[in-house]
Design an enzyme around this catalytic site. Structure first.
Site, short mmCIF file in Angstrom:
data_model
loop_
_atom_site.label_atom_id
_atom_site.label_comp_id
_atom_site.label_asym_id
_atom_site.label_seq_id
_atom_site.Cartn_x
_atom_site.Cartn_y
_atom_site.Cartn_z
N TRP A 195 -1.35 -13.91 -0.86
CA TRP A 195 -1.71 -13.05 0.27
C TRP A 195 -1.62 -13.91 1.53
O TRP A 195 -2.31 -14.90 1.64
CB TRP A 195 -3.14 -12.52 0.13
N GLU A 241 -3.55 -11.39 -6.18
CA GLU A 241 -3.88 -11.85 -4.84
C GLU A 241 -4.52 -13.22 -4.94
O GLU A 241 -5.39 -13.44 -5.79
CB GLU A 241 -4.88 -10.92 -4.13
N GLU A 288 -8.91 -3.42 -5.33
CA GLU A 288 -10.22 -4.02 -5.53
C GLU A 288 -11.35 -3.00 -5.71
O GLU A 288 -12.31 -2.96 -4.92
CB GLU A 288 -10.55 -5.00 -4.40
N TRP A 302 0.83 -1.21 0.00
CA TRP A 302 0.00 0.00 0.00
C TRP A 302 0.86 1.26 0.00
O TRP A 302 1.82 1.37 0.76
CB TRP A 302 -0.89 0.05 1.22
#
Length: 430
Positions: free
Chosen positions: A354, A314, A200, A84
């Site tokens: 993930w 992911e 997402e 992130w």
């Protein structure tokens, strides 16, 4: 000696170039058709998600966990990490309020990028969350309300002009950031493989997909106007639109894998895979059956319709609700599909599980975590896939180097013949 020196110079120069380009993966990743390209050769790579590295990088006493994670990743052949580049409002944010940044947290992201560079890991940086965790679109909408905007839904993130302006400012702030450890602007750093518009993205209030389509087009164009060096992906989970929803789990989220990824600014497609979340109550075998179809459909669509690479950005299965061998079955399914495509030069370029953690991070465990030193069967699968993809990369690099040597010989032969002609013409005067 005068006749031989041009030949030797050309051959030596080309050989040096071959060696230089074959060293560390220090170039920008680009695309060519349905393949990622690094230093002139197709780039197939295994990878991981580690959303937490900015947070730990911001605390000098905890930075060793970032370094340890990258070191463990490299030991297992992993060379792409996704994380992130956002934390909006709330506790320990990156962005306190619109345009107001937490320098300590930004330095945490700087550290993560610099460590990835040190370990030869390419990064995908996601720019905002669809969900409330770490702010996300909900926080942006609240910021716009604070500025007097009348907004009825969080989905207005994708259409309200004030909200879009706030998000564009964040894009610019990240891309133009000068890394405090390396002195390199993010937009100029080849350590970063790609930007991701949103983790997402979903807009359930518009199942037609038109809202998301317009947003991706606008934001993609804006980002590329600042940074033309890096790749861009949208952050999609892979759900199809209304015209082809039979491939979806039984819900619509307002995205379209085909249309969204056909936007010219989007360089490669992404797919997420969580059959344990999407098919709750279904048997493990039914989930695996769905997954295999899901994987193969997206690979074929990327190859035959999009003509772009596809990254399984992911995937995972929670060990809170199932045995570890069932998770290994899921990993094996993803890795087998990626490898089968990659070895034929296909569109699947890698998978990112993930999530990667290291020891001492118990509060970050979510059931999907992999600690490579603890989860040995899963770690072995990860290493095996890395080795297979590395072999494919080496094969392509070897073929490319052979072609370079052939061209060097051809250049050398032409130089020699030209030099001989010159020597023959001038021989009476020698």
């Amino acid at each position: 000696m005068r006749l031989w020196s041009p030949v030797l110079v050309v051959v030596v120069v080309v050989l040096v170039l071959v060696l230089v380009r074959a060293k560390a993966d220090d170039g920008f990743v680009s695309t060519r058709g349905q393949q990622l390209i690094l230093n002139g050769s197709p780039f197939y790579a295994n990878g991981f998600n580690a959303y937490w590295v900015m947070y730990f990088g911001s605390d000098p006493s905890q930075r060793n966990k970032v370094s340890s994670a990258f070191e463990e990743a490299v030991k297992h052949g992993l060379s792409i990490g996704r994380t992130w580049a956002f934390s909006d409002g709330g506790d320990s944010p990156l962005q306190y309020s619109p345009g107001s940044y937490n320098e300590k947290m930004f330095q945490g992201l700087d550290f993560a990028v610099s460590e990835a560079r040190k370990y030869g890991i390419k990064l995908i940086l996601s720019l905002v969350n669809n969900y409330e965790n770490m702010g996300g679109k909900k926080q942006y909408v609240e910021w716009a309300r604070d500025q007097g905007q009348s907004i009825s839904s969080d989905d207005d993130f994708f259409s309200n002009p004030v909200v879009k302006g706030l998000y564009k400012n964040h894009i610019k702030s990240i891309l133009t950031r000068i890394n405090s450890f390396t002195g390199v602007a993010y937009k100029d750093d080849p350590t970063i493989m790609a930007w991701e518009l949103m983790n997402e993205p979903r807009c359930p209030s518009d199942p037609s997909g038109n809202t998301i389509q317009a947003w991706i087009r606008e934001m993609g164009s804006y980002l590329k106007s600042i940074d033309g060096k890096h790749l861009l992906e949208a952050g999609l989970e892979g759900f199809y639109g209304q015209s082809r929803n039979q491939g979806n789990p039984n819900f619509q989220v307002g995205t379209d894998f085909i249309a969204n990824n056909q936007i010219p600014e989007i360089d490669f497609a992404t797919v997420h895979s969580y059959p344990d979340q999407w098919l709750t109550g279904s048997t493990n075998q039914n989930q695996l059956s769905f997954l295999n179809t899901w994987l193969n459909e997206h690979i074929q669509d990327a190859q035959n319709i999009l003509h772009k690479p596809v990254l399984f950005a992911e995937f995972g299965k929670s060990t809170k609700d199932s045995a570890s061998d069932q998770r290994d079955q899921l990993y094996n399914a993803v890795y087998s599909a990626v490898y089968s495509s990659a070895r034929g030069g296909g569109a699947a370029v890698g998978g990112l599980f993930w999530q990667l953690l290291v020891e001492g991070m118990d509060s970050f465990r979510d059931g999907y975590e992999v600690i490579l030193s603890e989860n040995l069967s899963t770690a072995n699968l990860i290493s095996q896939e890395s080795r297979r993809l590395i072999r494919i990369r080496k094969m392509y690099a070897g073929l490319r180097n052979i072609e370079k040597l052939k061209r060097a010989k051809e250049i050398g032969r032409a130089e020699w013949e030209e030099a001989l002609k010159g020597g023959n013409n001038n021989s009476p005067g020698n």
